[in-house]
Design an enzyme around this catalytic site. Structure first.
Site, mmCIF file in Angstrom:
data_model
loop_
_atom_site.group_PDB
_atom_site.id
_atom_site.type_symbol
_atom_site.label_atom_id
_atom_site.label_comp_id
_atom_site.label_asym_id
_atom_site.label_seq_id
_atom_site.Cartn_x
_atom_site.Cartn_y
_atom_site.Cartn_z
ATOM 1 N N ARG A 170 0.872 -1.199 -0.055
ATOM 2 C CA ARG A 170 0.095 -0.219 0.027
ATOM 3 C C ARG A 170 0.862 1.249 -0.058
ATOM 4 N NH1 ARG A 170 -3.813 -0.444 4.999
ATOM 5 N NH2 ARG A 170 -2.057 -1.551 5.746
ATOM 6 N N GLU A 171 1.875 1.061 -0.856
ATOM 7 C CA GLU A 171 2.890 2.461 -0.828
ATOM 8 C C GLU A 171 2.243 3.652 -1.007
ATOM 9 O OE1 GLU A 171 5.559 -1.352 -1.744
ATOM 10 O OE2 GLU A 171 3.324 -0.623 -2.064
ATOM 11 N N LYS A 183 -1.054 4.471 -0.907
ATOM 12 C CA LYS A 183 -1.904 4.999 0.150
ATOM 13 C C LYS A 183 -1.133 5.721 1.087
ATOM 14 C CE LYS A 183 -3.993 3.370 4.273
ATOM 15 N NZ LYS A 183 -5.515 3.888 4.297
ATOM 16 N N ILE A 204 -23.452 6.707 12.990
ATOM 17 C CA ILE A 204 -23.727 5.267 12.372
ATOM 18 C C ILE A 204 -22.987 4.048 12.781
ATOM 19 C CG2 ILE A 204 -23.610 4.441 9.933
ATOM 20 C CD1 ILE A 204 -25.792 6.761 10.318
ATOM 21 N N TRP A 240 -18.884 -7.475 -0.323
ATOM 22 C CA TRP A 240 -17.836 -6.796 0.007
ATOM 23 C C TRP A 240 -16.651 -7.841 0.528
ATOM 24 C CZ3 TRP A 240 -19.246 -1.960 3.441
ATOM 25 C CH2 TRP A 240 -19.841 -1.042 2.762
ATOM 26 N N ASP A 263 -26.478 -3.153 8.938
ATOM 27 C CA ASP A 263 -25.868 -2.021 8.000
ATOM 28 C C ASP A 263 -26.159 -3.082 6.673
ATOM 29 O OD1 ASP A 263 -25.283 -0.290 9.537
ATOM 30 O OD2 ASP A 263 -23.095 -0.436 9.768
ATOM 31 N N CYS A 269 -25.527 3.631 1.965
ATOM 32 C CA CYS A 269 -24.596 4.643 1.530
ATOM 33 C C CYS A 269 -24.601 4.827 -0.051
ATOM 34 C CB CYS A 269 -23.210 4.843 2.086
ATOM 35 S SG CYS A 269 -22.466 3.537 2.861
ATOM 36 N N HIS A 279 -16.837 11.927 4.612
ATOM 37 C CA HIS A 279 -15.595 11.418 3.497
ATOM 38 C C HIS A 279 -14.732 12.797 3.595
ATOM 39 C CE1 HIS A 279 -18.728 8.488 2.394
ATOM 40 N NE2 HIS A 279 -17.768 7.780 2.649
#
Length: 753
Positions: free
Chosen positions: A17-18, A20, A431, A561, A599, A643, A694
């Protein structure tokens, strides 16, 4: 006719994850722009080299994005919303980040663009905004720079470009309404300019992505393809690229286009190869998307070979991933903790490149021995006892209609719940998750690595839960949550506690921007060996007299997911999860938890791409939720959260869930979503999200009040709740406190009238 292979795109984030880490360091002001750009260059060079070493002939260039490839396309076309424009009209990487995040190291903060799911995947894109009379010009030359980079490294380059019709289809009109398709003639000159620049560089083929061609498009949109591609022909060869579904329904439109090749997704579509071969112009190249770019399973290459072999030698043919490998983790070889048998069932992006090399070689030579050897583990899996659990299969077969019905209708339940909870008007809640601080993440990581014993870990988690309750009571919230300090991810956490799932160490895939997820993998029948959430919910409730919500992730979301099995239907997986979580609802209730949130943010995104397939999906999706929830008593209040949804086209199904309260993401769309609830006359309670989690920007009391007043014009105030759009896991405490304080204040102001 030598067969070549290619991928439609490759994961961007890096094995560790470089990307990120570099993005977040830059956003926090801990590194320079040049350092960020260097990480991008290094990742691109590494990924091209890895694909080449794995045997890929044509390398995708332009699949890398600093935030999202649709946003990259917006910048390429000079489509920057006025609120994000630099005063001097220039565009830089911070412009891009402001559109995506609402803020960047330079420039004025402003509301981020709307974000929504990329077709039916778990990837998100930033929705392009269009206004009447808009001008477009070639502004952001990232694609050309990256093509130059790849050419300088000696690679065989195939640029990737999001096509003009799909780009317009994905956007939204802002302000005065008009037909966004009318902008097509305005954006085509920019596309012509880009293709001319690529031709100058000696590029032979360009992959031009038009995934909208798998949808049931209105006729006007289908009709737009011919003039669009008439304008784009002639400079380079165009590989018209589709994915996520088949193209047969729109094949008449496609075959009339002046392109030189077509890519089809032969994994998710039902297109017949022989029929495609017959109907495509004989001089077109067919790119066969045979290797699933969206899952982690090793391919049965003997089946893939059989699927395509009859047209070998009859037309130009490439073999490819079904879609971009963006949706797959990078490299299986670094997974050291997976059991050897289970590991032999998987293939990540680099292994999928190897599969494409094996398939290409076999199709060119006719020798299939290597295919048989590669496919043996996935064939052996069909009979593995780790896949089949007779008790689960028996329970699933015994489900009746009664199992998906609450004992009484909403009106009766609402009365019982009002008597039990005695909540004020405009009740406030969140939430579910609170900021995952460095302390929380370190605590979990130390425990996972064995550096912390179970007792100290539990003491640490209990303290974070206690702090979350104290914070919420101090803020004056009405219905509390325990904050989910023990959960790394809302799906992974449940998967870890259910039989039938396995997990990876480095199986990260990009969700949006710098956010990555590590989806669980469903390998077999699913069951719950022990309670999952009860202990911490019960502990949190013991700390306060206010109700604390039990928090579950719903069956459809866990399915959507996760990487699903490919040997049973999605319906079967969802209902197995629903039965496991039904037992969790019963146990939470028995432990004194009176409000339970299930959810289902993914319910809508799981919709098939073609409307004609929606009803069947919605029927079993709703049934799975109801099986999960129906065990609850009348005075137990069932909440659900969703969402990024557009609801109007599935309102019947939303109502059919029969949740007592639904919380939804509405702030980015300025309460637009409530229109559907108003028109439908939605009977139960609703919490429209009043601020966008967000973005790190803190909403004012006035802003929240205005949104709530807007909501009350559509939904009776006595049925409205007050809450953020989504969980607060990714935010910091300072902005979380500030935003929630303003939210509570707005609710109190409205109570006073």
């Amino acid at each position: 006719m030598t067969i070549l292979n290619h991928t439609l795109g490759f994961p961007r984030v890096g094995l560790r994850r470089e990307l990120k880490k570099a993005q977040e360091s830059y956003w926090a002001g801990n590194s320079t722009r040049e350092e960020l750009l260097t990480v991008g260059r290094e990742l691109r060079a590494r990924h091209w080299d890895q694909q080449k070493q794995a045997g890929i002939d044509l390398l995708p260039v332009g699949d890398f994005a600093w935030y999202d490839h649709v946003l990259t396309t917006s910048l390429l076309l000079g489509n920057v919303p006025p609120r994000h424009q630099n005063k001097d009209g220039s565009v830089d990487i911070d412009t891009l980040f402001r559109i995506g995040r609402g803020r960047a190291p330079t420039g004025e903060p402003a509301a981020a663009a709307e974000m929504t799911k990329w077709f039916n995947t778990n990837y998100h894109y930033m929705v392009p905004e269009f206004v009447k009379g808009q001008q477009f010009k070639l502004t952001w030359t990232q694609l050309l720079e990256e093509v130059d980079e790849a050419l300088a490294l000696g690679h065989n380059v195939k640029p990737v470009l999001l096509g003009p019709v799909t780009y317009l289809w994905l956007g939204k009109v802002k302000g005065e309404q008009f037909d966004r398709l009318s902008l097509l003639n305005d954006i085509l000159p920019v596309y012509q300019q880009v293709l001319a620049e690529l031709a100058k560089r000696g590029i032979e083929w360009v992959q031009i992505d038009e995934p909208a061609l798998v949808l049931e498009l209105p006729q006007a949109w289908l009709d737009a393809y011919k003039p669009a591609y008439d304008a784009l022909q002639g400079q380079v060869k165009l590989l018209l690229t589709t994915y996520f579904e088949g193209v047969t329904p729109n094949l008449d439109t496609i075959t009339a286009l002046p392109v030189q090749g077509l890519h089809v997704d032969l994994v998710h579509g039902k297109d017949d190869v022989a029929e495609l071969h017959k109907r495509l112009p004989s001089d077109w190249l067919l790119s066969a998307g045979l290797i699933n770019g969206r899952n982690v399973w090793r391919a049965d290459l003997t089946e893939k070979y059989a699927q395509i072999k009859d047209i070998v030698g009859k037309r130009d043919l490439w073999v490819a991933s079904s879609c971009s490998l963006l949706h797959s983790p990078i490299d299986l070889s670094v997974e050291t903790r997976l059991d050897a048998e289970v590991k032999s069932w998987f293939a990540f992006a680099l292994q999928k490149c190897h599969e494409l090399a094996l398939l290409r070689d076999a199709l060119n030579s006719g020798d299939t021995a290597a295919l048989a050897e590669w496919s043996a583990p996935i064939q052996a899996r069909r009979h593995s006892t780790r896949v089949h659990n007779p008790a689960v299969e028996k329970r699933l077969a015994a489900i009746t209609a009664q199992d998906s019905q609450r004992a009484n209708v909403y009106e009766v339940r609402a009365e019982a719940q009002r008597a039990r909870f005695k909540l004020p008007a405009w009740p406030t809640t969140t939430i579910g998750s609170f900021p995952q601080t460095t302390e929380i993440r370190t605590l979990r990581l130390d425990f996972k690595k064995g550096n912390l014993d179970a007792n100290n870990y539990r003491t640490g988690i209990a303290e974070h839960i206690r702090q979350a309750i104290v914070e919420q009571e101090r803020l004056g919230l009405d219905v509390l949550v325990h904050g989910e300090a023990e959960r790394n991810d809302m799906v992974e956490y449940f998967g870890e506690h259910l039989d039938g799932f396995v997990f990876t160490q480095n199986g990260w895939v990009q969700s949006y921007g710098s956010r990555c997820v590590k989806p669980p993998i469903v390998i077999g029948d699913i069951s719950r060996p022990a309670p999952i959430t009860v202990e911490w919910a019960k502990y949190a409730q013991s700390l306060t007299d206010k109700p604390v919500k039990g928090m579950l992730t719903g069956p459809v979301t866990i399915l959507c997911w996760s990487f699903p099995r490919e040997d049973v239907s999605r319906e079967t997986i969802a209902k197995q999860i629903a039965l496991a979580l039904r037992d969790e609802v019963a146990d939470l209730e028995a432990a004194g938890i009176g409000i339970i949130q299930i959810d289902e943010p993914a319910l809508r995104e799981g919709l098939p791409l073609r409307r004609s397939d929606w009803d069947a999906y919605l029927q079993w999706g709703v049934e799975a939720f109801r099986i999960n929830a129906a065990v609850a008593k009348d005075d137990t209040q069932i909440h659900t959260h969703m969402c990024y949804c557009e609801f109007n086209d599935i309102m019947d199904s939303i109502a059919a869930l029969d949740a007592d309260v639904i919380t939804i993401e509405t702030s980015r769309s300025d309460m637009e979503l409530l229109e559907s609830f108003e028109e439908f006359d939605y009977p139960n309670e609703i919490g429209p999200g009043v601020y966008d989690i967000h973005s790190p920007n803190v909403p004012s009391v006035e802003w929240i009040e205005a949104l709530l007043k807007k909501a009350a014009k559509r939904i009776p105030a006595e049925r409205l709740w007050v809450n953020p759009d989504c969980g607060l896991k990714t935010r910091g405490w300072p902005e979380t406190r500030a935003a929630l304080a303003n939210m509570v204040q707005a609710a109190q102001n409205l109570r006073r009238g």
